[in-house]
Scaffold this motif. Structure first.
Motif, PDB file in Angstrom:
ATOM      1  N   PHE A 338       1.455  92.939  -4.716  1.00 26.43           N
ATOM      2  CA  PHE A 338       0.224  92.195  -4.457  1.00 26.43           C
ATOM      3  C   PHE A 338       0.489  90.699  -4.273  1.00 26.43           C
ATOM      4  O   PHE A 338       1.363  90.113  -4.927  1.00 26.43           O
ATOM      5  CB  PHE A 338      -0.773  92.399  -5.596  1.00 26.43           C
ATOM      6  N   LYS A 339      -0.315  90.102  -3.384  1.00 34.55           N
ATOM      7  CA  LYS A 339      -0.211  88.676  -3.116  1.00 34.55           C
ATOM      8  C   LYS A 339      -1.609  88.135  -2.823  1.00 34.55           C
ATOM      9  O   LYS A 339      -2.427  88.819  -2.188  1.00 34.55           O
ATOM     10  CB  LYS A 339       0.703  88.422  -1.912  1.00 34.55           C
ATOM     11  N   THR A 340      -1.918  86.924  -3.295  1.00 36.21           N
ATOM     12  CA  THR A 340      -3.207  86.288  -2.996  1.00 36.21           C
ATOM     13  C   THR A 340      -2.956  84.922  -2.366  1.00 36.21           C
ATOM     14  O   THR A 340      -2.001  84.224  -2.723  1.00 36.21           O
ATOM     15  CB  THR A 340      -4.072  86.124  -4.259  1.00 36.21           C
ATOM     16  N   HIS A 341      -3.833  84.559  -1.402  1.00 32.17           N
ATOM     17  CA  HIS A 341      -3.744  83.276  -0.693  1.00 32.17           C
ATOM     18  C   HIS A 341      -5.006  82.459  -0.938  1.00 32.17           C
ATOM     19  O   HIS A 341      -6.123  83.016  -0.930  1.00 32.17           O
ATOM     20  CB  HIS A 341      -3.596  83.511   0.815  1.00 32.17           C
ATOM     21  N   TYR A 342      -4.847  81.154  -1.098  1.00 35.03           N
ATOM     22  CA  TYR A 342      -5.961  80.240  -1.337  1.00 35.03           C
ATOM     23  C   TYR A 342      -5.795  79.062  -0.365  1.00 35.03           C
ATOM     24  O   TYR A 342      -4.840  78.287  -0.475  1.00 35.03           O
ATOM     25  CB  TYR A 342      -5.944  79.739  -2.781  1.00 35.03           C
ATOM     26  N   LEU A 343      -6.754  78.924   0.594  1.00 37.61           N
ATOM     27  CA  LEU A 343      -6.596  77.946   1.675  1.00 37.61           C
ATOM     28  C   LEU A 343      -7.683  76.872   1.646  1.00 37.61           C
ATOM     29  O   LEU A 343      -8.733  77.048   1.031  1.00 37.61           O
ATOM     30  CB  LEU A 343      -6.637  78.657   3.028  1.00 37.61           C
ATOM     31  N   HIS A 344      -7.398  75.759   2.354  1.00 32.74           N
ATOM     32  CA  HIS A 344      -8.327  74.630   2.561  1.00 32.74           C
ATOM     33  C   HIS A 344      -8.639  73.878   1.255  1.00 32.74           C
ATOM     34  O   HIS A 344      -9.716  73.295   1.106  1.00 32.74           O
ATOM     35  CB  HIS A 344      -9.632  75.091   3.216  1.00 32.74           C
ATOM     36  N   LEU A 345      -7.708  73.893   0.317  1.00 34.01           N
ATOM     37  CA  LEU A 345      -7.939  73.236  -0.976  1.00 34.01           C
ATOM     38  C   LEU A 345      -8.011  71.718  -0.825  1.00 34.01           C
ATOM     39  O   LEU A 345      -7.336  71.125   0.030  1.00 34.01           O
ATOM     40  CB  LEU A 345      -6.824  73.594  -1.957  1.00 34.01           C
ATOM     41  N   ASN A 346      -8.803  71.117  -1.675  1.00 31.67           N
ATOM     42  CA  ASN A 346      -8.844  69.655  -1.723  1.00 31.67           C
ATOM     43  C   ASN A 346      -7.613  69.135  -2.460  1.00 31.67           C
ATOM     44  O   ASN A 346      -6.904  68.245  -1.972  1.00 31.67           O
ATOM     45  CB  ASN A 346     -10.121  69.194  -2.433  1.00 31.67           C
ATOM     46  N   LEU A 376     -13.531  77.718   0.053  1.00 27.60           N
ATOM     47  CA  LEU A 376     -12.260  78.356  -0.260  1.00 27.60           C
ATOM     48  C   LEU A 376     -12.108  79.593   0.619  1.00 27.60           C
ATOM     49  O   LEU A 376     -12.988  80.452   0.647  1.00 27.60           O
ATOM     50  CB  LEU A 376     -12.202  78.782  -1.731  1.00 27.60           C
ATOM     51  N   HIS A 377     -11.010  79.656   1.323  1.00 25.29           N
ATOM     52  CA  HIS A 377     -10.678  80.884   2.059  1.00 25.29           C
ATOM     53  C   HIS A 377      -9.701  81.662   1.192  1.00 25.29           C
ATOM     54  O   HIS A 377      -8.606  81.197   0.873  1.00 25.29           O
ATOM     55  CB  HIS A 377     -10.050  80.567   3.414  1.00 25.29           C
ATOM     56  N   TYR A 378     -10.096  82.884   0.814  1.00 28.03           N
ATOM     57  CA  TYR A 378      -9.330  83.702  -0.139  1.00 28.03           C
ATOM     58  C   TYR A 378      -8.887  84.985   0.531  1.00 28.03           C
ATOM     59  O   TYR A 378      -9.694  85.697   1.143  1.00 28.03           O
ATOM     60  CB  TYR A 378     -10.220  84.007  -1.352  1.00 28.03           C
ATOM     61  N   GLU A 379      -7.587  85.294   0.439  1.00 30.33           N
ATOM     62  CA  GLU A 379      -7.036  86.504   1.032  1.00 30.33           C
ATOM     63  C   GLU A 379      -6.311  87.327  -0.026  1.00 30.33           C
ATOM     64  O   GLU A 379      -5.735  86.788  -0.976  1.00 30.33           O
ATOM     65  CB  GLU A 379      -6.043  86.155   2.151  1.00 30.33           C
ATOM     66  N   PHE A 380      -6.318  88.646   0.180  1.00 30.52           N
ATOM     67  CA  PHE A 380      -5.641  89.570  -0.729  1.00 30.52           C
ATOM     68  C   PHE A 380      -4.754  90.488   0.105  1.00 30.52           C
ATOM     69  O   PHE A 380      -5.228  91.156   1.032  1.00 30.52           O
ATOM     70  CB  PHE A 380      -6.662  90.399  -1.514  1.00 30.52           C
TER      71      PHE A 380
END
Length: 434
Positions: A338-346, A376-380
């Motif tokens: 499993f992997k999670t992504h967190y994009l566009h963070l301040n 927040l753009h969140y991917e799994f």
């Protein structure tokens, strides 16, 4: 005639004596404007003066052995040290040395902004005692005796009271909780307890009912702090979710459903707490900036800039950087699959290689990179393949259950909160029917 005068005189004197005695014993209850009533006793003063009283015989006036100390408290400010505080109160560096070199005196050097340092002196303005008030629950008193200072730690205990709240969601959990008088801490704790089962950004519906049984800590009959959530019931669009606090035989605290299945899942349903979602998983959506069809392999959570972003599960940060498309981003590996992504963070709060725990703040919401607004753009990803974060929980590992050896103790421990929740549901339904 002389005898009568004597009787009158004697009677007058007796009356005066009786009035004087009555004034002695009843004077404290008078409501005349010129009588000053004693103010309510300060528990900290009572705790530090240790005034003892003696009564030689029944009915005799009590006399204190030792006069209470008169304290002058100084608030610790940013940049303060003991020398500055002592000088501000009119005492010397020699006094600092005498106190801090006494037994246990080094502890006084650990001071923080907002704490109080109190000073008491004699008629000659010589230092008699110092008190370090760390909080309303703890203080240390350094008192001079025979030319040296000795210390005494004085602690107080809060009184724990149970409270229950029933609320109905009209727009969001947070607004409903605030209307019911719940603190932000209790609302966040509830979201954390149920966060493996409920996505509080997407799951709640208007009319959902929540009942919470929790503790509050009181000091001097005023609320001092929030306590533990003991039980919670969430009727989410007809789906009933219940959680109960339980301490197992090893002393570990957890929350479990009525069958003893842990509420803590491998991953949070949503990696942050708020109420609005701007875009969901869509493999064919039109990109808002590039105006081309680009797969939207995740969920966009619109939230104010600076909203904390949490790690969805335990893992290791394998990437933490910036790109034109993703802005500030963080990728976390959870085990092998499993992997999670967190994009566009301040802002990013962790670096590549860091170990993170579920619920740990790893960054804040922003609009960096190709973003039209703060979100927040969140991917799994499962084995390198993008999955819908909203439905991926169906293929995730099952939650841990209590072992057989703990189930009997668990069922016994939750009997009371189960009855309380049932009674509260009846009451809430009756109120709603009126």
């Amino acid at each position: 005639m002389t005898a009568n005068r004597g009787n009158v005189l004697w009677g007058g004197v007796s009356l005066l004596v009786l009035m004087f005695v009555a004034q002695l014993f009843l004077g404290g209850d008078t409501t005349e404007d010129n009588v000053v009533k004693s103010p309510k006793a300060d528990p900290l003063v009572l705790a530090t003066t240790q005034v003892a009283w003696d009564a030689v015989s029944e009915g005799q006036i009590l006399v204190p052995r030792e006069a209470p100390l008169e304290w002058v408290d100084v608030t610790v400010r940013n940049g303060d040290n003991l020398s500055l505080l002592f000088n501000r109160a009119g005492f010397s560096d020699r006094d600092v040395f005498d106190v801090t070199t006494s037994k246990d005196g080094k502890a006084l050097r650990e001071i923080f902004p907002g704490q109080l340092i109190g000073f008491a002196s004699d008629d000659a303005e010589q230092l008699l005692a110092v008190r370090h008030i760390e909080s309303p629950l703890k203080q240390t008193v350094y008192k001079r005796a025979d030319g040296q200072f000795s210390s005494e730690v004085i602690t107080r205990e809060t009184e724990t009271r149970e409270r229950s709240v029933a609320l109905t969601i009209s727009s969001s959990l947070f607004l409903a909780g605030a209307r019911a008088g719940l603190s932000d801490g209790v609302i966040m704790e509830l979201a954390a307890i149920l966060g493996g089962v409920i996505d509080f950004a997407l799951d709640p519906r208007r009319g959902d009912e929540i009942i919470i049984l929790f503790e509050e800590n009181f000091l001097d009959d005023e609320k001092y702090s929030d306590g533990n959530i003991l039980a919670a019931s969430f009727n989410n669009n007809g789906r009933l979710v219940e959680a109960f606090r339980f301490i197992d035989s090893d002393g570990d605290v957890g929350y479990y459903d009525p069958e003893g299945v842990s509420m803590r899942k491998a991953f949070l349903k949503a990696p942050l707490d708020f109420t609005r979602v701007s875009s969901s998983f869509n493999p064919n959506r039109l990109h808002p900036i590039y105006k081309t069809k680009r797969p939207h392999r995740g969920t966009d959570y619109a939230a104010p800039r600076g909203t904390p972003v949490y790690a969805a599960g335990d893992g290791r940060v394998i990437e933490a950087g910036y790109s034109r498309a993703n802005g500030n981003y963080i990728f976390i590996q959870h085990g092998e699959a499993f992997k999670t992504h967190y994009l566009h963070l301040n802002k990013k709060r962790v670096a590549k290689g860091s170990r993170v725990k579920q619920g740990q703040v790893i960054g804040t919401v922003g609009s960096t990179g190709a973003a039209t607004g703060p979100h927040l753009h969140y991917e799994f990803l499962v084995n390198g393949v993008h999955r819908n974060p909203r439905t991926v929980h169906k293929i995730l590992p099952k939650a841990r259950s209590l072992p057989e050896s703990e189930l009997a103790s668990f069922q016994k421990a939750i009997q009371k909160p189960v009855r309380q929740l049932a009674a509260l549901k009846i009451t809430a339904s009756e109120v709603g029917a009126e």
